[in-house]
Design a protein around this motif. Structure first.
Motif, mmCIF file in Angstrom:
data_model
loop_
_atom_site.group_PDB
_atom_site.id
_atom_site.type_symbol
_atom_site.label_atom_id
_atom_site.label_comp_id
_atom_site.label_asym_id
_atom_site.label_seq_id
_atom_site.Cartn_x
_atom_site.Cartn_y
_atom_site.Cartn_z
ATOM 1 N N UNK A 4 7.305 9.739 1.052
ATOM 2 C CA UNK A 4 7.444 9.603 2.499
ATOM 3 C C UNK A 4 6.311 10.290 3.259
ATOM 4 N N UNK A 5 5.637 11.266 2.627
ATOM 5 C CA UNK A 5 4.565 11.989 3.305
ATOM 6 C C UNK A 5 3.248 11.227 3.307
ATOM 7 N N UNK A 6 3.157 10.139 2.533
ATOM 8 C CA UNK A 6 1.935 9.356 2.465
ATOM 9 C C UNK A 6 1.748 8.545 3.746
ATOM 10 N N UNK A 7 0.489 8.365 4.126
ATOM 11 C CA UNK A 7 0.192 7.468 5.236
ATOM 12 C C UNK A 7 0.638 6.056 4.849
ATOM 13 N N UNK A 8 1.405 5.358 5.712
ATOM 14 C CA UNK A 8 1.938 4.036 5.355
ATOM 15 C C UNK A 8 0.865 3.023 4.961
ATOM 16 N N UNK A 12 0.420 1.422 1.242
ATOM 17 C CA UNK A 12 0.449 -0.029 1.043
ATOM 18 C C UNK A 12 -0.742 -0.490 0.213
ATOM 19 N N UNK A 13 -1.921 0.049 0.559
ATOM 20 C CA UNK A 13 -3.132 -0.329 -0.170
ATOM 21 C C UNK A 13 -3.054 0.135 -1.615
ATOM 22 N N UNK A 14 -2.645 1.392 -1.827
ATOM 23 C CA UNK A 14 -2.540 1.934 -3.180
ATOM 24 C C UNK A 14 -1.531 1.147 -4.018
ATOM 25 N N UNK A 15 -0.403 0.811 -3.399
ATOM 26 C CA UNK A 15 0.632 0.056 -4.112
ATOM 27 C C UNK A 15 0.112 -1.308 -4.535
ATOM 28 N N UNK A 16 -0.592 -1.985 -3.626
ATOM 29 C CA UNK A 16 -1.136 -3.299 -3.948
ATOM 30 C C UNK A 16 -2.170 -3.207 -5.062
ATOM 31 N N UNK A 17 -3.010 -2.169 -5.022
ATOM 32 C CA UNK A 17 -4.047 -1.994 -6.044
ATOM 33 C C UNK A 17 -3.430 -1.706 -7.411
ATOM 34 N N UNK A 18 -2.432 -0.815 -7.436
ATOM 35 C CA UNK A 18 -1.767 -0.511 -8.702
ATOM 36 C C UNK A 18 -1.097 -1.766 -9.273
ATOM 37 N N UNK A 19 -0.414 -2.520 -8.410
ATOM 38 C CA UNK A 19 0.195 -3.772 -8.850
ATOM 39 C C UNK A 19 -0.850 -4.721 -9.407
ATOM 40 N N UNK A 77 7.548 -3.840 -9.427
ATOM 41 C CA UNK A 77 8.454 -4.075 -8.293
ATOM 42 C C UNK A 77 9.687 -3.199 -8.419
ATOM 43 N N UNK A 78 10.242 -3.110 -9.627
ATOM 44 C CA UNK A 78 11.430 -2.299 -9.849
ATOM 45 C C UNK A 78 11.156 -0.832 -9.543
ATOM 46 N N UNK A 79 10.003 -0.332 -9.979
ATOM 47 C CA UNK A 79 9.646 1.061 -9.712
ATOM 48 C C UNK A 79 9.466 1.312 -8.218
ATOM 49 N N UNK A 80 8.844 0.360 -7.538
ATOM 50 C CA UNK A 80 8.655 0.497 -6.090
ATOM 51 C C UNK A 80 9.992 0.564 -5.367
ATOM 52 N N UNK A 81 10.949 -0.231 -5.819
ATOM 53 C CA UNK A 81 12.292 -0.200 -5.222
ATOM 54 C C UNK A 81 12.996 1.119 -5.510
ATOM 55 N N UNK A 82 12.865 1.592 -6.752
ATOM 56 C CA UNK A 82 13.518 2.848 -7.125
ATOM 57 C C UNK A 82 12.934 4.045 -6.385
ATOM 58 N N UNK A 83 11.664 3.965 -6.021
ATOM 59 C CA UNK A 83 11.025 5.038 -5.269
ATOM 60 C C UNK A 83 11.316 4.948 -3.780
ATOM 61 N N UNK A 84 12.104 3.956 -3.393
ATOM 62 C CA UNK A 84 12.503 3.834 -2.005
ATOM 63 C C UNK A 84 11.410 3.347 -1.067
ATOM 64 N N UNK A 85 10.438 2.624 -1.591
ATOM 65 C CA UNK A 85 9.363 2.106 -0.746
ATOM 66 C C UNK A 85 9.889 0.982 0.148
ATOM 67 N N UNK A 86 9.196 0.765 1.240
ATOM 68 C CA UNK A 86 9.639 -0.236 2.208
ATOM 69 C C UNK A 86 9.539 -1.648 1.626
#
Length: 214
Positions: A4-8, A12-19, A77-86
């Motif tokens: 939650x402390x990360x800049x949104x 978003x960019x980091x999540x897309x890159x990791x994916x 996707x499952x990990x992103x959901x478990x981490x409570x990402x938007x």
């Protein structure tokens, strides 16, 4: 993990890159190398995916390719959901994994059509959504014996099922984008289907046509 402390925007960019990086693992090529098979880009349709690996005659390699291609869409996707990402970030993770399969940075951007990875992403978004779309694919594949036709039918069905079942939102946009890319990547298959020249499931491999896009 508290993100939650990360800049949104940065998140978003980091999540897309990791994916994307996870999606760039081309398991058709990796599994074929482990089994001592020819590079799937060198025969059949030239597509590095489970259907083309099946044309090598090695069902085990094809099954492993299918499973891992689906998992690389499902797990992020499952990990992103478990981490409570938007919902928006979850959508970007799924799209990143799917686009990574299409244009993998680790394999000279020569990727597959993304059917199994898209299925994994959809199952990650919602088990019900993924299950219904997989049933559409299976029904068409069993009746007509064309993997490409089944994939096209599933691509058309996916956004309809998502919007009717869960309404329109970020996930719907992600599903629409994946479906459009899937249809576009099947352009050569559409031409072959219309000409009656498309290979059926399990058909023996032929050398890849040099002019056919990957």
């Amino acid at each position: 993990m508290n993100l939650s402390s990360f800049d949104p925007l940065l998140l978003s960019v980091l999540a897309a890159v990791v994916g994307y990086l996870i999606g760039s693992l081309s398991f058709a090529v990796i599994v074929s190398r482990l089994f001592g098979l020819a590079d799937p880009r060198s025969y059949g349709s030239g597509n590095p995916g489970a259907t083309n690996v099946l044309r090598s005659g090695n069902k085990g390699a094809a099954i492993l390719t299918l499973v891992f291609d689906a998992l690389k869409g499902y797990v992020p996707v499952l990990l992103a959901l478990q981490w409570g990402l938007s919902e928006t970030v979850v959508t970007l993770v799924g799209l990143g994994a799917f686009i990574g399969h299409l244009w993998p940075v680790f394999f000279k951007f020569e990727g597959g059509k993304g059917v199994a990875t898209a299925a994994g992403v959809l199952l990650g978004f919602s088990a019900a959504l993924g299950g219904v779309v997989l049933l559409v694919w299976l029904a068409v594949a069993v009746v007509f014996r064309y993997s490409s036709l089944a994939s096209l039918a599933a691509a058309v069905a996916a956004p309809l099922v998502q919007i009717v079942g869960w309404g329109f939102g970020p996930l719907s946009i992600g599903v629409i984008v994946m479906s459009l890319l899937l249809i576009w990547r099947h352009e050569a298959n559409i031409r072959k289907l219309l000409a009656g020249q498309e290979s059926k499931l399990g058909q023996k491999a032929k050398p890849a046509a040099p002019a056919e896009p990957q």
